[in-house]
Write a protein that holds these residues in place. Structure first.
Motif, PDB file in Angstrom:
ATOM      1  N   ALA A  89      56.795  28.462  77.209  1.00 29.40           N
ATOM      2  CA  ALA A  89      58.407  28.782  77.233  1.00 29.40           C
ATOM      3  C   ALA A  89      58.448  30.508  77.166  1.00 29.40           C
ATOM      4  O   ALA A  89      59.466  31.027  77.670  1.00 29.40           O
ATOM      5  N   GLN A  90      57.357  31.177  76.879  1.00 30.10           N
ATOM      6  CA  GLN A  90      57.367  32.478  76.985  1.00 30.10           C
ATOM      7  C   GLN A  90      57.091  33.231  78.311  1.00 30.10           C
ATOM      8  O   GLN A  90      57.544  34.382  78.503  1.00 30.10           O
ATOM      9  N   ILE A  91      56.736  32.497  79.161  1.00 33.82           N
ATOM     10  CA  ILE A  91      56.299  33.063  80.576  1.00 33.82           C
ATOM     11  C   ILE A  91      57.616  33.532  81.367  1.00 33.82           C
ATOM     12  O   ILE A  91      58.350  32.623  81.450  1.00 33.82           O
ATOM     13  N   GLY A  92      57.715  34.581  81.926  1.00 29.13           N
ATOM     14  CA  GLY A  92      58.532  35.268  82.686  1.00 29.13           C
ATOM     15  C   GLY A  92      59.778  35.696  81.942  1.00 29.13           C
ATOM     16  O   GLY A  92      60.589  36.367  82.304  1.00 29.13           O
TER      17      GLY A  92
ATOM     18  N   SER B 264      41.629  37.516  74.814  1.00 28.92           N
ATOM     19  CA  SER B 264      41.777  36.187  74.378  1.00 28.92           C
ATOM     20  C   SER B 264      42.582  35.404  75.320  1.00 28.92           C
ATOM     21  O   SER B 264      43.480  35.724  75.975  1.00 28.92           O
ATOM     22  N   ALA B 265      41.956  34.008  75.622  1.00 27.43           N
ATOM     23  CA  ALA B 265      42.345  33.127  76.561  1.00 27.43           C
ATOM     24  C   ALA B 265      43.596  32.461  76.047  1.00 27.43           C
ATOM     25  O   ALA B 265      44.481  31.847  76.870  1.00 27.43           O
ATOM     26  N   ARG B 266      44.230  32.863  74.974  1.00 27.31           N
ATOM     27  CA  ARG B 266      45.411  32.539  73.979  1.00 27.31           C
ATOM     28  C   ARG B 266      46.806  33.036  74.979  1.00 27.31           C
ATOM     29  O   ARG B 266      47.732  32.333  75.082  1.00 27.31           O
TER      30      ARG B 266
ATOM     31  N   GLU C 156      57.368  25.363  70.857  1.00 28.80           N
ATOM     32  CA  GLU C 156      57.140  25.804  72.073  1.00 28.80           C
ATOM     33  C   GLU C 156      55.718  25.982  72.140  1.00 28.80           C
ATOM     34  O   GLU C 156      54.924  25.712  73.100  1.00 28.80           O
ATOM     35  N   ASP C 157      54.806  26.156  71.060  1.00 29.55           N
ATOM     36  CA  ASP C 157      53.522  26.556  70.981  1.00 29.55           C
ATOM     37  C   ASP C 157      52.798  25.091  71.275  1.00 29.55           C
ATOM     38  O   ASP C 157      51.812  25.085  71.956  1.00 29.55           O
ATOM     39  N   GLU C 158      53.344  23.993  71.048  1.00 30.63           N
ATOM     40  CA  GLU C 158      53.050  22.793  71.014  1.00 30.63           C
ATOM     41  C   GLU C 158      53.535  21.859  72.310  1.00 30.63           C
ATOM     42  O   GLU C 158      53.258  20.755  72.510  1.00 30.63           O
TER      43      GLU C 158
END
Length: 462
Positions: free
Chosen positions: A132-135, A166-168, A436-438
């Motif tokens: 959801a945070q992408i862009g 971090s790969a997160r 969104e994290d999930e």
């Protein structure tokens, strides 16, 4: 409790400024010995060396918000859309460029005055930690490019993971125009430089009251200062000192944890420089390595104060230490066995617009104020010094003509609505971002309530 950064900066520094004694006079009296007060004094003295300036600090310089932040020296470029909406294209562009110039001005001042504040101009990464945070930065980047400001460029996903350690972090954009500093060493270094310039500083000298005059008179427990010009640089403490500003800001904590030294682990993860990393939440997670090989992680938007009062919790270990430690381990699983050295929090003065504001106290031509940095004050406080020193010197320039000098741009609701509303919106944001994290769709009501924070300018990067 003395902030972690200040404890480190005070090690071996026994040169504490004396408390104010007796009746004194000055051309300018500045109340508040943090970044804003010191930059104002320094810049005014640089432009008029004959000026007699006194700085009064209730505790030690830097013991307030200036010594409690994460040391991320950022610009206003990520807030360009809000600046343009508030002030128009031309002023928004000027302010962004001035905020970027401030990074190098601060670096040059530290070099010139031999201040080792661990200044590392390695840029900043704005990342996405969920789909959801992408862009979210794309509209800002397009608007900046159209205005001729080339602050950011996108990085491939693998490069984001490498630079951030971090790969997160799933995606991200990078700006080279940012730095990290040791905030305690920065503020104490500014204090020493100011004293070397002939600026008189009195620590442990709280203001008991003042008479506006003119001339203005500030009274402390053991003395007083009579001055032609008076500046209040109290940041979050302004609302407590002047009830008229109670609704101008919402006081909210920024909470931090820091690990023991683990330079080998940090290098193995790719954290080899001073880049700062911020995700794209409303109340962001932010982290960086330190020059002595620690990992610092923080998050804003946790504890809200009632009625503009600085609660005792702001001077204690963070009540969110366990949550922040879990977040740190989520970004960096290899640090699970690395002890946490300290946690702390401090009051952030969130304005309605998300930007600081400046003005003349009740219209008095000789009394000025500035606060409301909204969680991004390390770099912009240099600009605050530009504004307030220009006002003190009665200059007619772009700073004194800026709409930032017109006082607060809106008010929060009165209590108890403000506090109750803050908690409701904060909790809705938490639920929305947890979903969104999930990779779940957030509830409609949580999406709608979260927009209230965005409307106040808090969706921009801190």
């Amino acid at each position: 409790m003395r902030p972690f950064w200040i404890e480190q900066a005070l090690f071996g520094d026994g040169d504490l400024a004396p408390a104010l004694q007796g009746e004194q006079r000055a051309d300018v009296c500045i109340v508040g010995g943090g970044f804003t007060g010191l930059w104002t004094a320094i810049q005014a003295k640089q432009r008029n060396p004959a000026l007699d300036i006194v700085v009064l600090e209730r505790d030690l310089c830097g013991a307030g918000a200036s010594g409690r932040n994460g040391g991320c020296l950022l610009t206003w470029s990520a807030k360009f859309l809000t600046l343009r909406r508030l002030f128009g294209e031309a002023e928004a562009r000027r302010l962004v460029l001035a905020s970027e110039a401030a990074v190098d001005h601060i670096g040059a001042f530290l070099q010139e005055h031999g201040i080792d504040a661990e200044f590392r101009r390695d840029g900043t990464l704005y990342t996405a930690t969920s789909q959801a945070q992408i862009g979210t930065m794309d509209p800002v980047m397009r608007a900046l490019e159209a205005a001729g400001i080339h602050s950011y460029h996108a990085l491939p996903r693998e490069e984001v993971a490498r630079r951030s350690g971090s790969a997160r972090n799933l995606a991200g954009v990078y700006s080279p125009i940012a730095a990290t500093v040791h905030p305690g060493k920065l503020v104490r270094g500014l204090r020493r430089a100011a004293m070397q310039m002939g600026i008189r500083i009195h620590e442990r000298s709280p203001m008991l009251d003042f008479q506006p005059g003119p001339p203005a008179v500030v009274r402390t427990p053991c003395g007083s200062v009579k001055a032609a010009k008076l500046v209040f640089a109290l940041n979050a403490w302004m609302a407590e000192t002047f009830p008229r500003f109670e609704r101008s800001i919402a006081i909210v904590s920024s909470d931090m944890v820091i690990t023991e030294r683990c330079p080998e682990l940090l290098h193995a993860m790719g954290l080899v420089d001073g880049v700062s990393v911020l995700d794209s939440r409303t109340f962001v997670y932010y982290y960086r390595s330190t020059a002595d090989g620690r990992l610092m992680l923080g998050k804003g938007g946790n504890t809200f104060a009632r009625g503009g009062r600085i609660a005792p919790v702001f001077d204690q270990r963070s009540p969110y230490e366990a949550e922040l430690t879990r977040a740190l381990h989520g970004f960096f699983p290899t640090l699970r066995s690395t002890p946490i050295t300290a946690s702390w929090n401090g009051p952030s003065d969130r304005s309605v617009s998300g930007f600081p504001f400046f003005g003349r106290l009740e219209g008095a031509a000789h009394i000025y104020y500035g606060f409301g940095y909204s969680g991004n004050g390390v770099g912009p406080s240099y600009m605050g010094g530009q504004i307030l020193s220009s006002l003190v010197l009665d200059e007619d320039n772009a700073w004194t003509r800026s709409p930032l000098t017109q006082g607060p741009l809106g008010l929060f609701p009165p209590e108890p609505l403000r506090y109750a509303g803050s908690i409701v919106v904060r909790n809705a944001i938490r639920r929305k971002e947890r979903a969104e994290d999930e990779n779940r769709t957030p509830a409609w009501i949580d999406r709608q309530l979260s927009k209230l924070a965005n409307a106040a300018g808090k969706s921009d990067k801190a």
